[in-house]
Design an enzyme around this catalytic site. Structure first.
Site, PDB file in Angstrom:
ATOM      1  N   MET A 221       0.834  -1.213   0.000  1.00  0.00           N
ATOM      2  CA  MET A 221       0.000   0.000   0.000  1.00  0.00           C
ATOM      3  C   MET A 221       0.861   1.253   0.000  1.00  0.00           C
ATOM      4  O   MET A 221       0.766   2.088   0.903  1.00  0.00           O
ATOM      5  CB  MET A 221      -0.911  -0.013   1.227  1.00  0.00           C
ATOM      6  CG  MET A 221      -2.083  -0.953   1.061  1.00  0.00           C
ATOM      7  SD  MET A 221      -3.146  -0.949   2.506  1.00  0.00           S
ATOM      8  CE  MET A 221      -2.154  -1.877   3.659  1.00  0.00           C
ATOM      9  N   HIS A 222       1.674   1.381  -1.046  1.00  0.00           N
ATOM     10  CA  HIS A 222       2.634   2.477  -1.086  1.00  0.00           C
ATOM     11  C   HIS A 222       1.987   3.854  -0.910  1.00  0.00           C
ATOM     12  O   HIS A 222       2.217   4.561   0.067  1.00  0.00           O
ATOM     13  CB  HIS A 222       3.379   2.456  -2.423  1.00  0.00           C
ATOM     14  CG  HIS A 222       3.969   1.132  -2.779  1.00  0.00           C
ATOM     15  ND1 HIS A 222       4.914   0.508  -2.004  1.00  0.00           N
ATOM     16  CD2 HIS A 222       3.758   0.318  -3.840  1.00  0.00           C
ATOM     17  CE1 HIS A 222       5.263  -0.642  -2.570  1.00  0.00           C
ATOM     18  NE2 HIS A 222       4.571  -0.781  -3.684  1.00  0.00           N
ATOM     19  N   ASP A 223       1.201   4.252  -1.908  1.00  0.00           N
ATOM     20  CA  ASP A 223       0.749   5.645  -1.964  1.00  0.00           C
ATOM     21  C   ASP A 223      -0.281   6.021  -0.897  1.00  0.00           C
ATOM     22  O   ASP A 223      -0.176   7.101  -0.299  1.00  0.00           O
ATOM     23  CB  ASP A 223       0.210   5.949  -3.366  1.00  0.00           C
ATOM     24  CG  ASP A 223       1.321   5.965  -4.409  1.00  0.00           C
ATOM     25  OD1 ASP A 223       2.499   5.982  -4.012  1.00  0.00           O
ATOM     26  OD2 ASP A 223       1.014   5.959  -5.602  1.00  0.00           O
TER      27      ASP A 223
END
Lengths: 327, 327
Positions: free
Chosen positions: A241-243
């Site tokens: 869930m990078h962003d």
């Protein structure tokens, strides 16, 4: 509480779409402008995806500016269709918004907003840092004008995802990232160390698909594509869930367990370290003593798993950043 | 069992002294030659320390050759007296051995031994890799002639100890390390990831000091100096066990929990990554799939804490590498 004005710089992108939906659901932040940049997709396609998502969310009023097509010194490499799909959002077809893009560039928009909200504007950068570097060149006082910048990017003590040591957003424009980290402002870096440790699972995707909210449903559809890529990384259908995690950190919506402020710089050379974020974490065994002059906070670990909070916000069960810190 | 012939390349050095004592106590290995190299101390001082330790251990028969004073492209920087003391062994004064050094260089010795023991010789390198690089240049067939090389050096997923990303042995001669990792042989790298996670404590030092074995007592005295440096790193009197751990890995005396064979190269550029060992650990979430052509085994984690085994060997309670693997 007056919402914090926020400029989002993105390369939309599936996890960018998650971040955008997360920010739209938050009453503590007001998206006053969005710039697109080439990364997951071209800046032009990223702007279209962003506008279509905004329309689907009922927010066609938020202005979108197209940013840099090419990184500072090289040419755009065509993006990551194997990760995000040819259209950047996993092949999902959204209603066309028809909303016009701004005439100004993303960098010009950022400088304008920084002047309109002096000392207040938060910058959230979840793509390559090309636009931010252009904005720093346009307005060298930018670091004093904004409240701070939170960026998704880099890898401190874990492997990269483009090379053994380089993460995609930094690897896509190391020269820009180098300038952004060197500028005299407070940078919060949200690297792979923490984004790869916080994962959305199949159950979350199914929950999004079952929602009555059209944005949540679209995200669920996109995640089907995204999960296929991550199956090669994690060995199961899920995704990092990078962003959205960077967006939540920018809103102070998640409690941080380990986030030392350290010297950090980007390797923009042409050796095997190109695109690496070199963070000085040598103090790790003694609680990271203060490093005079350091101004980069590197988020290494959260207090709690991010997925439940993200799902609560995306599904409208709680607004982002309201009581979330201690949830 | 015929003991394995072993060439040790060292920059003695407190933890080099531990490694030497460990190897001398092992019947499974026969030290057939030792080369010195500049690192913790100059190659000349390292050779003297090695000879004095060999004499104290009753092994003045083992030949010692002086190796390279300077790294391949820069000048020797004077060593690390703040870590190892001005004399390299924490100010401890050993009886002078008076044993003569060999006429050949360390690189010449290594090449000679590789030819004398074709296919059998194990190389254990616990200093900068200058001599090994010289030997590769002298004898390009070296990789086929030796059984393999185990080196203490590098940092894969933890911070360096000289720069944020560079470990001392590699940082002292990145060009040499680059050549050694690029050569077509099986390299086993024992980096800070595992050596910083295996620590000698104050109780171990006191046990060494109480020994009737003069070598063990001398090591206990040296560790008093070494611990003072590491107090700044770990916040207590203790030390990492860099070099003896590499020696034990070379003897297959410790069981490895995580040691993937991966592509690895050294950054020998002049950017912030200079001296870094760039190891491709991107397969970490799925058990490190095979990487065709990779020939560097990176030791990341042991099955068991190393200190009890090291102490047993140094105090003569068990011989090294005899039943130790499953102890």
């Amino acid at each position: 509480m007056t919402p914090t004005p926020l400029y989002l710089d993105c390369d939309t992108g599936i996890d960018d779409a998650l971040a955008l939906a997360y920010l739209l659901a938050s009453p503590s932040a007001e998206l006053v402008g969005i710039g697109s940049v080439s990364g997951n997709v071209s800046a032009a396609v990223g702007a279209v995806n962003t506008l279509d998502l905004l329309a689907l969310a009922g927010r066609p009023d938020i202005p979108v500016a197209v940013g840099a097509h090419d990184p500072l010194v090289r040419a755009f490499d065509g993006g990551a269709p194997h990760v995000h799909g040819a259209n950047g959002i996993g092949g999902v077809v959204l209603p066309t918004s028809g909303t016009a893009q701004m005439d100004e560039t993303a960098a010009e928009m950022l400088v304008r907003l920084a002047n309109e909200y002096p000392g207040e504007l938060k910058v959230v950068a979840i793509g390559p840092l090309t636009n931010i570097a252009h904005a720093l060149r346009l307005e060298p006082r930018l670091p004093e004008l904004v409240a701070g910048i939170t960026l998704m990017g880099g890898a401190a003590m874990v492997p990269g995802n483009i090379t053994p040591v380089a993460e995609a957003n930094i690897a896509n424009d190391p020269e820009a990232a180098r300038e952004v980290l060197a500028a005299p402002w407070n940078v919060t870096m949200v690297p792979l160390d923490v984004t790869m440790a916080n994962v959305l699972e199949e159950e979350h995707r199914l929950e999004l698909l079952a929602s009555e909210n059209p944005v949540a449903r679209a995200l669920g559809e996109m995640l089907g594509y995204y999960y296929r890529f991550y199956e090669g990384i994690f060995g199961r259908a899920c995704s990092a869930m990078h962003d959205p995690l960077a967006a939540a950190v920018a809103l102070d919506a998640v409690a941080l367990r380990t986030a030392p402020v350290v010297h950090a710089e980007v390797d923009a050379g042409n050796g095997p370290g190109r695109g690496q974020t070199v963070c000085d974490l040598r103090g790790m065994h003694v609680g990271y003593p203060e490093q005079p002059g350091a101004h980069c906070r590197v988020v290494l670990e959260l207090e709690q798993d991010f997925a439940p909070h993200l799902m609560d916000v995306l599904l409208g069960r709680v607004p982002a950043a309201i009581g979330a810190r201690n949830s």
